[in-house]
Design an enzyme around this catalytic site. Structure first.
Site, mmCIF file in Angstrom:
data_model
loop_
_atom_site.group_PDB
_atom_site.id
_atom_site.type_symbol
_atom_site.label_atom_id
_atom_site.label_comp_id
_atom_site.label_asym_id
_atom_site.label_seq_id
_atom_site.Cartn_x
_atom_site.Cartn_y
_atom_site.Cartn_z
ATOM 1 N N LYS A 44 25.706 -25.097 -63.276
ATOM 2 C CA LYS A 44 26.069 -26.499 -63.474
ATOM 3 C C LYS A 44 25.216 -27.470 -62.676
ATOM 4 O O LYS A 44 25.240 -28.674 -62.942
ATOM 5 C CB LYS A 44 27.546 -26.717 -63.144
ATOM 6 C CG LYS A 44 28.462 -25.992 -64.089
ATOM 7 C CD LYS A 44 28.259 -26.441 -65.511
ATOM 8 C CE LYS A 44 29.187 -25.715 -66.448
ATOM 9 N NZ LYS A 44 28.947 -26.092 -67.843
ATOM 10 N N SER A 258 33.678 -15.366 -65.523
ATOM 11 C CA SER A 258 33.207 -15.787 -66.850
ATOM 12 C C SER A 258 31.997 -14.950 -67.270
ATOM 13 O O SER A 258 31.803 -14.681 -68.452
ATOM 14 C CB SER A 258 32.847 -17.271 -66.862
ATOM 15 O OG SER A 258 31.642 -17.509 -66.170
#
Lengths: 316, 92
Positions: A44, A258
């Site tokens: 991110k 994830s």
């Protein structure tokens, strides 16, 4: 070159490492792009910095401004670091059912956290953030779900890095959240190499997260473009945890949960290609490392127990 | 041929609260029609103008049917079908 003028300059150019144990054959190989090697430890950092720079260029964001963002973790942490260095305030709207580590890291960077209800997950965070944006017109919402700079950051950096390091790539597998990674990298690879397969792994959560009041409260990120994708898998907590542990045990990579979901999809494709006698080079994203998920119990006890503990949590 | 179909909370008013129900059919469309014959109104919630509702995702064995034929996607004995509302991702 491993010397940089500042932390922000150290963004990107992450390693792509082969998985000799998990790859099913010599002709079907898996490659992990280690995005935890970014300044705040997740992929991110790329979209967060790109969105800030785009807003600065547009004149929307100037010194002393407050940034507002619905985020359940990594994007918030990336923004918090950049905001601290660049002199912005940050308000993160975060669902209650996210790991304690993320809250502590955000607070350490000086971000303010507004909690949104667990029920409805990130959908509710988006709703609350949009309300706050209306009430505080001087705040700047970057809005990762609909900000083109998110996908563009992957089109201009993540995608080119992968193709440079793996010209023989046949498949790209990534996690589906804002859809920025898959749309950005996917579009870049499609533009450069015909016949690319772009595969999404979407987390399947416990029922709480899907507890909308009505179907029209459902949400598809504005960035999403289903034409970029070849296939899309839904991966539950049990399989994600199983693969996260397998990646650690077989290849020594300590990834977040994830990533286990993404690896599950990548292995499904790899095994199918191997059975069909095809040649494949499959690159997938390791979005972050496991540190932020230790308190969820993901790495201890049986898989059933760990999956049970994640029920109702936003683990990806 | 019975296929197990998992129903999300928001649609359980149609199934008397049942989390999963059985249905027959060899495509997703046939499964939905069969479900609707016993759980009236379900089809209207899932299908709009001949396509899946924008905020509804249907998976056959964890694969999104939109990429494998949509409502025409094939379903075989022993497969599992999961219906879920579209939601924003997690830790973004």
């Amino acid at each position: 070159m491993a010397r940089y003028d500042s932390l922000l300059d150290a963004l990107g150019d992450t390693p792509l490492v082969g998985l000799p144990s998990l790859s099913p054959s010599e002709n079907v190989r898996l490659w992990a792009k280690l995005e935890d090697r970014n300044p705040t430890g997740s992929i991110k950092d790329r979209p967060a910095l790109a969105m800030i720079e785009a807003a600065e260029k547009e004149g929307r964001l100037t010194h002393g401004c407050t940034i507002l963002e619905p985020t359940s973790g990594n994007t918030g942490i990336s923004l918090a670091m950049a905001a601290r260095l660049k002199g912005y305030g940050l308000v993160c709207v975060m669902p209650e059912n996210t790991s304690e580590e993320r809250r502590q890291i955000l607070q350490a960077f000086g971000a303010r956290i507004v909690s949104s209800p667990a029920e409805g997950g990130s959908n509710q965070a988006v709703v609350v953030a949009k309300e706050l944006a209306e009430q505080n017109p001087d705040w700047v919402m970057l809005y990762q779900y609909g900000n083109s700079a998110n996908a563009e950051s992957h089109y201009h950096t993540t995608g080119p890095e992968i193709l440079r390091d793996l010209p023989s790539i046949t498949h790209f597998v990534g996690g589906l959240g804002t859809t920025g990674t898959l749309v950005g990298v996917g579009n870049y690879l499609h533009d450069q190499k015909p016949g690319m397969q772009v595969v999404a792994a979407e987390p399947r959560y416990g029922e709480l997260v899907y507890g909308l009041r009505n179907l029209d409260e459902g949400f598809v990120p504005e960035l999403y473009d289903e034409n970029v994708l070849t296939r899309r898998f839904s991966v539950g907590a049990y399989d994600a945890l199983r693969r996260t542990r397998q990646l650690l045990e077989s290849e020594g990579i300590f990834a977040g949960i994830s990533t286990g979901g993404v690896l599950h999809a990548a292995l499904t494709i790899a095994e199918k290609a191997a059975r069909a006698g095809e040649t494949a080079d499959i690159a997938f994203i390791v979005a972050d490392a496991g540190w932020k998920y230790l308190s969820t119990g993901a790495y201890t006890g049986t898989l059933d127990e760990a999956a049970q503990r994640l029920d109702g949590q936003l683990w990806a | 041929m019975a296929i197990n179909v998992s129903i999300p909370t928001i649609l359980r008013t149609h199934t008397g609260g049942q989390k999963s129900v059985e249905a027959n059919g060899s495509t997703v469309a046939e499964i939905i029609n069969d479900l609707d014959s016993r759980h009236s109104g379900l089809k209207d919630r899932l299908v709009k103008e001949g396509n899946l509702h924008r905020f509804v995702n249907v998976y056959v064995n964890d694969e999104d049917v939109r990429f494998v034929g949509g409502l025409d996607a094939t379903v075989s004995d022993g497969d599992s079908v999961t219906i879920l509302p579209a939601v924003a991702g997690g830790m973004r």
